[in-house]
Design an enzyme around this catalytic site. Structure first.
Site, PDB file in Angstrom:
ATOM      1  CD  GLU A 119      -0.221 -20.717 -14.519  1.00 19.56           C
ATOM      2  OE1 GLU A 119       0.319 -19.684 -14.116  1.00 19.56           O
ATOM      3  OE2 GLU A 119      -1.083 -21.329 -13.860  1.00 19.56           O
TER       4      GLU A 119
ATOM      5  CB  CYS B 110      -2.219 -13.228 -18.444  1.00 18.98           C
ATOM      6  SG  CYS B 110      -2.227 -14.883 -17.753  1.00 18.98           S
TER       7      CYS B 110
ATOM      8  CG  HIS C 207      -2.173  -0.864   0.913  1.00 18.34           C
ATOM      9  ND1 HIS C 207      -2.852  -1.541   1.891  1.00 18.34           N
ATOM     10  CD2 HIS C 207      -2.803  -1.139  -0.247  1.00 18.34           C
ATOM     11  CE1 HIS C 207      -3.866  -2.188   1.342  1.00 18.34           C
ATOM     12  NE2 HIS C 207      -3.854  -1.972   0.050  1.00 18.34           N
TER      13      HIS C 207
ATOM     14  CG  ASP D 134       3.533 -20.319 -12.118  1.00 20.93           C
ATOM     15  OD1 ASP D 134       4.498 -20.433 -11.330  1.00 20.93           O
ATOM     16  OD2 ASP D 134       2.422 -19.908 -11.772  1.00 20.93           O
TER      17      ASP D 134
HETATM   18  C1  PEP Z   1       1.879 -16.682 -14.424  1.00 15.08           C
HETATM   19  O1  PEP Z   1       2.265 -17.675 -13.804  1.00 15.08           O
HETATM   20  O2  PEP Z   1       2.481 -16.195 -15.417  1.00 15.08           O
HETATM   21  C2  PEP Z   1       0.645 -15.989 -14.026  1.00 15.08           C
HETATM   22  C3  PEP Z   1       0.138 -15.025 -14.762  1.00 15.08           C
HETATM   23  O3  PEP Z   1       0.089 -16.343 -12.834  1.00 15.08           O
HETATM   24  P1  PEP Z   1       0.694 -15.892 -11.396  1.00 15.08           P
HETATM   25  O4  PEP Z   1       1.771 -14.901 -11.659  1.00 15.08           O
HETATM   26  O5  PEP Z   1      -0.441 -15.357 -10.626  1.00 15.08           O
HETATM   27  O6  PEP Z   1       1.196 -17.210 -10.873  1.00 15.08           O
HETATM   28 MG    MG Z   2       0.914 -18.675 -12.416  1.00 18.32          MG
END
Ligand code: PEP
Ligand code: MG
Length: 598
Positions: A433, A504, A191, A457
């Site tokens: 992942e 993502c 924060h 991941d």
């Molecule tokens: C990832 O593993 O790239 C992902 C988007 O999920 P997180 O970072 O939440 O594990």
């Molecule tokens: Mg992940």
């Protein structure tokens, strides 16, 4: 030179003011049974006084940084009033004949330890909030003034150096007196970092050993973007920092000028840029940057700082609120990704030697349907007349997808027969992942509505490099040829099945990696909201034909450096690379971004 994570951009140069704070010593005091009621009343008076202090800070934050930032203090007010916690303190007062402050300290220490030991959890992001309210309570109970009383004495611009910065302190700082912030604790999503960003104060957090290395009065030059800190800089270093700040400013101006423009390449390819939303306060940032929906709604954060799981109704409300904010665009809700690096207090998991290879994510959900089913129901209920997609994390087998879909269908049928308003179905996609998911990408693409690569991941599991181990930072390489080729395979599998594929993970916010992703044919990228303008800028300057040529070379490259060079070269022909954050152009991407919640 010191390094940390740049959490609020800008360059600051000023003498250091080192601030040390500690929890007060609590004098041992026991009470007589006749004093019970007085002590309990003192406890509740202190709660009320702290609530009043926090309400005042909330108001101040509302005026200075807007409603989302002010919400930080709503959360603190809830924490300080937590009924279970206060009941525990009361019971210690009564059963152990402890004074209110001794009992409070005892319980506070216990809770702090639990949060501190939550392995690499985003719970630790909220530790600063917990410390801050506990400190306020203890000071009040001891009849001492609040921890920020010294603030009024700061007259000249300084760089504030502390072990940890509380949100309450941060929101009271002003740029005329505080040129920059450095703290040993803290991450991009803490924060204090969010507030420093809103107030425009350059800040670097997670700087190990800052208090030992920086003496009061030392000249400090800090770069809140790269996380670099120079002590007693030379004139040449000052000049280099000045030039880089000028370039950044030029880039900022360019980014602002395209804020409402579409993410279209010069040769006409349209890219959908979405935001990764971890915390409610990020919704506003994503909207401001023109996110076309949410490509990853991390739902673990709903549980942060709580000792119980959120109810189905609460989840439904939250999901509806997010999708209402992005009306007309999809919101991809990822089901609980618990375990691994995400251990909220409400999730009680056994200790495991290898949490990243352990009982986590979809495994937990399928093994504990009592956690999973309410989430599935909430998603179906929120999806009425909304573009809500459901995404399963850490999937390694088709069975996991089939089982999850069967549970979803069961819950849809149950809602229907109960006459509850809910969608009959939602698009179900899987996150890619693990190498297992890549190898089965064709099968997943036939069975799922969409694929989304979680490159954080995927990199970790492909290279066997712990994403949260700072010692391995230079080995954590999303542009390693083994990752690059898998990205290509996934994209091709999705194209063969005619379903959307997105990325993502953090690599989608690295300008150099964006060349690869566009070139491989990814047309949907989801990034941390503050990164959206930079990615859009790359998209608008880079012809997709050039990206394709570079990606074709990258897929055949045999080393990370080679991949990097090919992509960087292609990017450099269309944008001034010096405008791009140098840390994103390092041969091996920094692990900083992947440590956001650790
Ligand atoms: C990832 O593993 O790239 C992902 C988007 O999920 P997180 O970072 O939440 O594990
Ligand atoms: Mg992940």
């Amino acid at each position: 030179m010191l390094r940390g994570v740049g959490v609020s951009p800008g360059v600051a140069f000023a003498p250091a003011l080192v601030v040390r704070w500690a929890f007060p010593e609590i004098p041992e005091r026991t009470i007589s049974p006749a004093e019970f009621d007085t002590e309990v009343a003192r406890l509740h008076q202190a709660v009320q006084a702290v609530v009043d202090q926090l309400a005042a800070l909330r108001l101040r934050t509302l005026q200075r940084a807007g409603p989302e930032a002010a919400g930080i203090f709503d959360a603190q007010i809830m924490m300080v009033q937590d009924g279970d916690f206060l009941a525990g303190v009361e019971s210690l007062i009564r059963k152990n004949l402890l004074s209110a402050e001794s009992a409070y300290e005892f319980k506070a220490l216990d809770l702090r330890n639990t949060w501190q030991n939550a392995r690499q959890s985003f719970l630790r992001d909220r530790l600063a909030d917990l410390n801050a309210i506990q400190l306020r309570m203890l000071l009040h109970l001891l009849g001492r003034s609040a921890d920020d009383a010294w603030l009024g004495e700061v007259q000249e611009p300084v760089v504030l150096v502390a072990h940890e910065l509380s949100p309450g302190l941060t929101v009271q700082l002003d740029r005329d007196h505080v040129a920059g912030l450095i703290s040993e604790e803290g991450t991009r999503t803490s924060h204090a970092a969010i507030l420093a960003h809103s107030l425009g104060i350059p800040a670097v957090m997670g700087v190990a050993g800052a208090l030992d290395r920086i003496a009061d009065g030392t000249s400090v030059l800090l770069d809140g973007q790269t996380g670099q800190i120079l002590l007693e800089p030379t004139p040449d270093e000052m000049e280099a920092a000045r030039l880089q700040a000028v370039r950044r400013h030029r880039l900022e101006v360019q980014l602002e000028s395209i804020a409402t423009e579409p993410a279209t390449t010069p040769d006409g390819a349209s890219i959908v840029l979405q935001g990764n939303v971890d915390l409610p306060e990020e919704i506003e940032v994503a909207l401001r940057h023109g996110a076309e929906g949410v490509g990853l709604l991390r739902t673990e954060f709903l549980i942060t700082g709580r000792t119980s799981l959120p109810s189905e109704d609460e989840q439904t409300d939250y999901y509806r609120r997010v999708s209402a904010a992005f009306a007309g665009h999809p919101v991809v809700i990822r089901t609980y990704d618990l375990g691994g690096d995400k251990f909220p207090a409400a999730f009680v998991a056994p200790h495991e030697p290898n949490p990243f290879l352990g009982w986590r994510s979809i495994r937990v959900c399928l093994d504990q349907p009592e956690i999973f089913r309410p989430q599935l129901r909430a998603i179906l209920r929120a999806a009425v007349d909304r573009h809500i997609w459901l995404m399963l994390p850490m999937v390694i087998s088709l069975d996991e997808l089939a089982e999850s879909k069967a549970l979803l269908a069961e819950e849809a049928a149950a809602l229907r027969s109960a006459g509850t308003r809910a969608a009959d179905d939602v698009p179900v996609g899987v996150m890619i992942e693990t190498p297992a998911a890549v190898i089965l990408a064709d099968e997943f693409a036939r069975a799922a509505a969409f694929l989304s690569v979680g490159s954080n991941d995927l990199t970790q599991y492909t290279l066997a490099v712990d994403r949260s181990n700072a010692r391995l930072a230079s080995r954590f390489a999303p542009l390693h040829p083994a990752v690059v080729r898998q990205l290509s395979q996934v994209r091709e599998a999705a194209a063969r099945a005619g379903i959307p594929a997105s990325v993502c993970g953090e690599m989608a916010s690295d300008p150099v990696a964006v060349v690869l992703l566009l070139g491989l044919g990814y047309t949907r990228l989801s990034t941390a909201p503050p990164a959206i303008p930079l990615v859009k800028w790359v998209v608008r300057n880079l012809p997709v034909t050039a990206a394709r040529e570079a990606a074709a070379l990258a897929v055949r490259a045999t080393t990370t450096d080679e991949v990097h060079e090919v992509l960087r070269h292609a990017l450099g022909r269309h944008v001034d690379l010096r405008l791009v954050d140098p840390s994103s152009a390092l041969p091996r991407p920094s692990v900083g971004a992947t440590l956001r919640r650790s």
